[in-house]
Enzyme design. Structure first.
Site, PDB file in Angstrom:
ATOM      1  N   TYR A   1      43.196  99.752  -7.657  1.00 36.01           N
ATOM      2  CA  TYR A   1      43.053  98.826  -6.518  1.00 36.01           C
ATOM      3  C   TYR A   1      44.384  98.714  -5.771  1.00 36.01           C
ATOM      4  O   TYR A   1      44.432  98.819  -4.540  1.00 36.01           O
ATOM      5  CB  TYR A   1      42.615  97.472  -7.068  1.00 36.01           C
TER       6      TYR A   1
ATOM      7  N   ILE B   1      36.140  85.636   1.469  1.00 37.23           N
ATOM      8  CA  ILE B   1      37.058  85.435   2.592  1.00 37.23           C
ATOM      9  C   ILE B   1      36.406  85.871   3.909  1.00 37.23           C
ATOM     10  O   ILE B   1      36.530  85.191   4.935  1.00 37.23           O
ATOM     11  CB  ILE B   1      38.357  86.230   2.330  1.00 37.23           C
TER      12      ILE B   1
HETATM   13  N1  LIG Z   1      40.099  87.211  -3.371  1.00 37.12           N
HETATM   14  C1  LIG Z   1      41.401  87.414  -3.467  1.00 37.12           C
HETATM   15  O1  LIG Z   1      42.130  86.672  -4.142  1.00 37.12           O
HETATM   16  C2  LIG Z   1      42.022  88.551  -2.716  1.00 37.12           C
HETATM   17  C3  LIG Z   1      43.398  88.759  -2.839  1.00 37.12           C
HETATM   18  C4  LIG Z   1      43.978  89.808  -2.139  1.00 37.12           C
HETATM   19  C5  LIG Z   1      43.199  90.611  -1.344  1.00 37.12           C
HETATM   20  N2  LIG Z   1      41.857  90.398  -1.256  1.00 37.12           N
HETATM   21  C6  LIG Z   1      41.058  91.287  -0.383  1.00 37.12           C
HETATM   22  O2  LIG Z   1      40.363  90.498   0.557  1.00 37.12           O
HETATM   23  C7  LIG Z   1      39.125  91.132   0.898  1.00 37.12           C
HETATM   24  C8  LIG Z   1      37.974  90.168   0.658  1.00 37.12           C
HETATM   25  O3  LIG Z   1      38.014  89.735  -0.699  1.00 37.12           O
HETATM   26  P1  LIG Z   1      36.985  88.653  -1.290  1.00 37.12           P
HETATM   27  O4  LIG Z   1      37.624  88.056  -2.468  1.00 37.12           O
HETATM   28  O5  LIG Z   1      36.470  87.791  -0.186  1.00 37.12           O
HETATM   29  O6  LIG Z   1      35.819  89.640  -1.804  1.00 37.12           O
HETATM   30  P2  LIG Z   1      34.289  89.373  -2.095  1.00 37.12           P
HETATM   31  O7  LIG Z   1      33.928  87.934  -2.058  1.00 37.12           O
HETATM   32  O8  LIG Z   1      33.957  90.169  -3.326  1.00 37.12           O
HETATM   33  O9  LIG Z   1      33.602  90.087  -0.832  1.00 37.12           O
HETATM   34  C9  LIG Z   1      33.727  91.465  -0.650  1.00 37.12           C
HETATM   35  C10 LIG Z   1      32.946  91.857   0.590  1.00 37.12           C
HETATM   36  O10 LIG Z   1      33.016  93.302   0.707  1.00 37.12           O
HETATM   37  C11 LIG Z   1      31.688  93.794   0.827  1.00 37.12           C
HETATM   38  N3  LIG Z   1      31.545  95.122   0.235  1.00 37.12           N
HETATM   39  C12 LIG Z   1      31.932  95.524  -0.996  1.00 37.12           C
HETATM   40  N4  LIG Z   1      31.577  96.808  -1.191  1.00 37.12           N
HETATM   41  C13 LIG Z   1      30.952  97.208  -0.057  1.00 37.12           C
HETATM   42  C14 LIG Z   1      30.339  98.416   0.346  1.00 37.12           C
HETATM   43  N5  LIG Z   1      30.290  99.493  -0.459  1.00 37.12           N
HETATM   44  N6  LIG Z   1      29.803  98.487   1.587  1.00 37.12           N
HETATM   45  C15 LIG Z   1      29.822  97.410   2.416  1.00 37.12           C
HETATM   46  N7  LIG Z   1      30.385  96.239   2.088  1.00 37.12           N
HETATM   47  C16 LIG Z   1      30.925  96.143   0.865  1.00 37.12           C
HETATM   48  C17 LIG Z   1      30.836  92.785   0.054  1.00 37.12           C
HETATM   49  O11 LIG Z   1      29.487  92.937   0.433  1.00 37.12           O
HETATM   50  P3  LIG Z   1      28.276  92.327  -0.469  1.00 37.12           P
HETATM   51  O12 LIG Z   1      28.118  90.902  -0.039  1.00 37.12           O
HETATM   52  O13 LIG Z   1      27.126  93.198  -0.118  1.00 37.12           O
HETATM   53  O14 LIG Z   1      28.693  92.458  -1.914  1.00 37.12           O
HETATM   54  C18 LIG Z   1      31.469  91.484   0.503  1.00 37.12           C
HETATM   55  O15 LIG Z   1      31.011  91.112   1.787  1.00 37.12           O
HETATM   56  C19 LIG Z   1      39.051  92.387   0.036  1.00 37.12           C
HETATM   57  O16 LIG Z   1      39.517  93.490   0.769  1.00 37.12           O
HETATM   58  C20 LIG Z   1      39.984  92.082  -1.117  1.00 37.12           C
HETATM   59  O17 LIG Z   1      40.500  93.248  -1.706  1.00 37.12           O
HETATM   60  C21 LIG Z   1      41.241  89.386  -1.931  1.00 37.12           C
END
Ligand SMILES: NC(=O)c1ccc[n+]([C@@H]2O[C@H](COP(=O)([O-])OP(=O)(O)OC[C@H]3O[C@@H](n4cnc5c(N)ncnc54)[C@H](OP(=O)(O)O)[C@@H]3O)[C@@H](O)[C@H]2O)c1
Length: 247
Positions: free
Chosen positions: A207, A57
């Site tokens: 989480y 995202i």
């Molecule tokens: N996907 C869903 O359905 C969903 C639903 C509800 C809420 N969310 C929330 O939306 C947000 C984005 O989700 P997503 O699905 O796009 O996740 P994602 O594709 O797994 O991306 C997560 C991002 O966070 C970064 N990250 C993780 N740990 C980190 C650390 N220790 N230091 C710095 N950066 C770090 C990752 O960096 P790297 O590239 O280095 O790994 C990546 O850029 C999150 O907060 C998630 O909880 C997602």
């Protein structure tokens, strides 16, 4: 449509939770509030700091902000991945005002150093977006021993916001956005039990607790800051997963 009717309909959608937090929510609200297309915004002159911009995202957000002309700073732990993304975005968007600050957001020392670099490089920050997040199926701990989900999604965004208040105030009214999750509805906030014990640990539950805490902290920030200085938002992004096995 009358604004009170619009608000009433919005409250009904929100109260029912499921229509609000699936793709139905934005589709209905787009019509209710007559949202303009996201790529039609001109963000030139806006300094946007985004965590978690290297994947999923956040990466989509980065593409949009770059295309809309923002000065975009991605705070990320993987310098090579971030540099490759920024090169690609410079080429596809033509926007050269794209920058990176390297930090592992599970490490408070690195969060402090990132805040120092941001404040040094930018006179003001218009928008700070806490998007980095993760669901750990098995317990992981941050450098200081805190549960990593809590550190990454609760402590680190709180610290970064606090350290950047002065830069945000210079852009008044600035905005702080926190990417939470509708999953938080499954857990009440219990401060004493914010970090589950090793014996009881369940990734999805931990989480949800962290996401609930994010939202409550966001409300507390909003109560303490004048909206003419900084406006706080928390949001659910919709459900999205590239790899359902590891979701
Ligand atoms: N996907 C869903 O359905 C969903 C639903 C509800 C809420 N969310 C929330 O939306 C947000 C984005 O989700 P997503 O699905 O796009 O996740 P994602 O594709 O797994 O991306 C997560 C991002 O966070 C970064 N990250 C993780 N740990 C980190 C650390 N220790 N230091 C710095 N950066 C770090 C990752 O960096 P790297 O590239 O280095 O790994 C990546 O850029 C999150 O907060 C998630 O909880 C997602």
């Amino acid at each position: 449509m009358n604004s009170r009717v619009v608000e009433a309909l919005d409250s009904i959608i929100e109260g029912l939770v499921v229509p609000s937090f699936t793709s139905i929510g934005p589709a209905l609200r787009r019509r209710l509030f007559q949202w303009q297309a996201l790529n039609s915004y001109d963000l030139s002159g806006q300094v946007i700091v985004l965590t978690g911009g290297t994947s999923g995202i956040g990466e989509e957000g980065a593409r949009l902000f770059a295309a809309c002309g923002a000065t975009l700073v991605i705070v990320a732990r993987n310098a090579a991945k971030t540099a490759a993304l920024l090169d690609e975005l410079r080429e596809t968007s033509g926007n050269q005002k794209l920058d990176a600050v390297e930090a592992d957001l599970g490490d408070q020392q690195q969060v402090r150093e990132a805040a120092r670099q941001l404040a040094d490089r930018y006179k003001r920050i218009d928008v700070l977006i806490h998007n980095a997040g993760a669901l750990y199926n098995t317990r992981k701990r941050a450098a200081n021993g805190t549960d990593l989900a809590v550190e990454l999604m609760v402590a680190s965004p709180f610290l970064l916001t606090g350290l950047l208040l002065s830069s945000l105030r210079k852009a008044a009214p600035a905005r702080v956005l926190t990417m939470s999750s509708g999953g938080m509805y499954t857990q009440a906030l219990t401060v004493d039990d914010l970090q589950m014990s090793d014996e009881d640990y369940q990734g999805a539950k931990q989480y949800a607790k962290a996401k609930r805490a994010q939202v409550v902290l966001n409300e507390l920030w909003a109560q303490r800051m004048a909206p003419s200085d900084i406006v706080f938002h928390s949001l659910h992004p919709g459900w999205h997963c590239r790899d359902f096995q590891n979701c």
